[in-house]
Design a protein around this motif. Sequence first.
Motif, PDB file in Angstrom:
ATOM      1  N   ALA A  32      19.609   5.755 -26.675  1.00  0.00           N
ATOM      2  CA  ALA A  32      18.991   5.879 -25.715  1.00  0.00           C
ATOM      3  C   ALA A  32      18.853   5.134 -24.439  1.00  0.00           C
ATOM      4  O   ALA A  32      18.955   5.480 -23.306  1.00  0.00           O
ATOM      5  N   ALA A  33      18.365   3.766 -24.855  1.00  0.00           N
ATOM      6  CA  ALA A  33      18.492   2.623 -23.847  1.00  0.00           C
ATOM      7  C   ALA A  33      19.821   2.321 -23.365  1.00  0.00           C
ATOM      8  O   ALA A  33      20.127   1.948 -22.324  1.00  0.00           O
ATOM      9  N   ARG A  34      20.712   2.399 -24.432  1.00  0.00           N
ATOM     10  CA  ARG A  34      22.216   2.063 -23.737  1.00  0.00           C
ATOM     11  C   ARG A  34      22.564   3.299 -22.785  1.00  0.00           C
ATOM     12  O   ARG A  34      23.295   2.857 -21.806  1.00  0.00           O
ATOM     13  N   LEU A  35      22.257   4.592 -22.986  1.00  0.00           N
ATOM     14  CA  LEU A  35      22.489   5.373 -22.036  1.00  0.00           C
ATOM     15  C   LEU A  35      21.908   4.860 -20.772  1.00  0.00           C
ATOM     16  O   LEU A  35      22.557   5.099 -19.304  1.00  0.00           O
ATOM     17  N   ALA A  36      20.648   4.670 -20.570  1.00  0.00           N
ATOM     18  CA  ALA A  36      19.956   4.106 -19.543  1.00  0.00           C
ATOM     19  C   ALA A  36      20.570   3.100 -18.853  1.00  0.00           C
ATOM     20  O   ALA A  36      20.582   2.966 -17.784  1.00  0.00           O
ATOM     21  N   ALA A  37      21.180   1.942 -19.541  1.00  0.00           N
ATOM     22  CA  ALA A  37      21.533   0.846 -19.151  1.00  0.00           C
ATOM     23  C   ALA A  37      22.863   1.019 -18.536  1.00  0.00           C
ATOM     24  O   ALA A  37      23.306   0.653 -17.331  1.00  0.00           O
ATOM     25  N   ARG A  38      23.570   2.088 -18.895  1.00  0.00           N
ATOM     26  CA  ARG A  38      25.061   2.326 -18.495  1.00  0.00           C
ATOM     27  C   ARG A  38      24.858   3.105 -17.117  1.00  0.00           C
ATOM     28  O   ARG A  38      25.409   2.941 -16.141  1.00  0.00           O
ATOM     29  N   GLY A  39      23.585   4.124 -17.020  1.00  0.00           N
ATOM     30  CA  GLY A  39      23.389   4.827 -15.855  1.00  0.00           C
ATOM     31  C   GLY A  39      22.824   3.527 -14.644  1.00  0.00           C
ATOM     32  O   GLY A  39      23.424   3.839 -13.590  1.00  0.00           O
ATOM     33  N   ALA A  40      22.166   2.600 -15.123  1.00  0.00           N
ATOM     34  CA  ALA A  40      21.672   1.732 -14.158  1.00  0.00           C
ATOM     35  C   ALA A  40      22.850   0.910 -13.524  1.00  0.00           C
ATOM     36  O   ALA A  40      22.924   0.385 -12.234  1.00  0.00           O
TER      37      ALA A  40
ATOM     38  N   ILE B 228      28.366  15.954 -21.894  1.00  0.00           N
ATOM     39  CA  ILE B 228      27.358  15.251 -22.789  1.00  0.00           C
ATOM     40  C   ILE B 228      26.866  14.065 -21.741  1.00  0.00           C
ATOM     41  O   ILE B 228      27.500  13.815 -20.924  1.00  0.00           O
ATOM     42  N   ALA B 229      25.720  13.487 -22.337  1.00  0.00           N
ATOM     43  CA  ALA B 229      25.042  12.461 -21.798  1.00  0.00           C
ATOM     44  C   ALA B 229      25.878  11.435 -21.149  1.00  0.00           C
ATOM     45  O   ALA B 229      25.776  10.561 -20.106  1.00  0.00           O
ATOM     46  N   GLU B 230      26.912  10.980 -22.273  1.00  0.00           N
ATOM     47  CA  GLU B 230      27.873   9.802 -21.811  1.00  0.00           C
ATOM     48  C   GLU B 230      28.655  10.041 -20.654  1.00  0.00           C
ATOM     49  O   GLU B 230      29.036   9.024 -20.068  1.00  0.00           O
TER      50      GLU B 230
END
Length: 555
Positions: free
Chosen positions: A292-300, A526-528
């Motif tokens: 989940a945090a990796r998804l957030a980091a990629r988004g940022a 998907i989220a990615e």
Amino acid sequence: MSELLTAAQMRAIETAAIESGTVTGLELMERAGRGVVDAVFEAWPELCQTKGGGAAPTPPRYLDQDERGAFRALVLCGPGNNGGDGFVVARLLKDAGCEVQVCFFGTPEKMPADARVNYERWLAQRDVLPIVPLQGKNWADVEQQIRGKTYQLVIDAVFGIGLTRHIDDPLKMVLNTLNDSMDRGVSRVIAIDTPSGLCSDTGEAMAQWPLRADMTVTFHRAKLGHFLGQGSFYSGRLRVVDIGLQPLDAEQNDGIALIEQPHPMTAQRARGHKYAYGHALILSGGVASGGAARLAARGALRVGAGVVTLGCPPAAVMANAAQLNAVMLRPVRDAAALEAVLADRRINALCLGPGMGIGMREAEILRVALQRRDESIPTVLDADALTMLANDAGLFGLLHGGCILTPHAGEFARLFPDIAARLEEPTVQGPAYSKVDATRDAAKRAGCVVLFKGPDTVFAAPDGRCSINAALYERAAPWLATAGSGDVLAGFVAGLVAQGMAPMQAAETGAWLHVECARSFGPGLIAEDLPEELPKVFRTLESMRMTAGQRPILA
């Protein structure tokens, strides 16, 4: 942005226009009725045969005609001004050659003056079918008539924005019959202002089954209820018709805006150095919960933050390193370690919660992050961080103006149980308590921006500012209902505040981009996929705005 109105605001605008002498109530009613008829012909051109390839239907020749050549329409008129609009529509449809049956729910003597005039204008015409009164025992007769006779068009002019009470028998019996007719594909149902049985302020039902329209035609501005709750489901297509009214004065407008485009991203773009675009720190959980945090980091990172660092327990560094490249990693064993990391003054945005955990270590880390209010580091709080805030009044009390809470409905209920309970109460009388009211109350209590997620995402700031980002109607993005999409949204918002955007603007823009990425990618999302779709969305935005000669989004 465009403004969304409550029923009271719309009535105030109409009253001000009439009292100023610029327009009469009868003129507004005539414009509204004409707008409805024009919208119907525009939406369903197959209903008429135009002259000269696309010219206006003058008069139309209707398809699906009966043996006498007349297109059948049923107009349901209520006791107020919405009913007056309905009588105008009935008259205009008849003038166009349609066979019109009017059913009237009300008493002529009790109608508002302008609506009464249009009632009498309908009766004064030649060769009109008798009005069927919708009162008392004959409701069952009307229901049987609807079932037994095919109407190609049904106009709902019963209540509109004037509904202030719950609808029970016998009217709900007729609404159910019309819904059944629509399900069978027999009739096209057009609601004037708001489908009967739907609260125009909340989008919630004030009947067991509100009328479900193919299209809703409203006037001047869309109403809150069109974009909240179940409003879009019952409204069908939404058409807003200009009837020549002026907007509210600033002191009358409480600032509820529909987000239609992102705010320009202008944070120090001319400098070019990566730290000029901000440094966001995303805090993660253990080895098995870092996704989940990796998804957030990629988004940022994708949304434009110059540097993104993922802080995680030392044991999770290798697991995260195996899946991250451009995102930096820092071990954060405990609250003291976070203090050391935050000594780096280049970190100007935090994101806590996605996959973080809710143990004692995480609670102390959250406490340290929130206690740095004197440095005003914008802090996005999502998922597990919201759970910890809900469980610890002391942590909740540390919230400050730089925080952004991003709850979905379940998290909102845990954070603000009394507000959520009020929001869940059945709507039996208007004006009712809406998601807008709930989000405003939550933001005031928390002292920070609240982003209340959903297809009807509502944003509110402690000072009362409020807006809506709607993934509805032509912007519907049902594919966002997938695991991890909320984590990406938290990352988008963190990346935007890192670039210097104010918390409210970052929340609005992050959510808007979130929907656009989903719409750009389409089914199978998907989220990615969301962060990777951002470059395409940005390119489209820039192309559109440059073509229109507007200020670029990416300044």
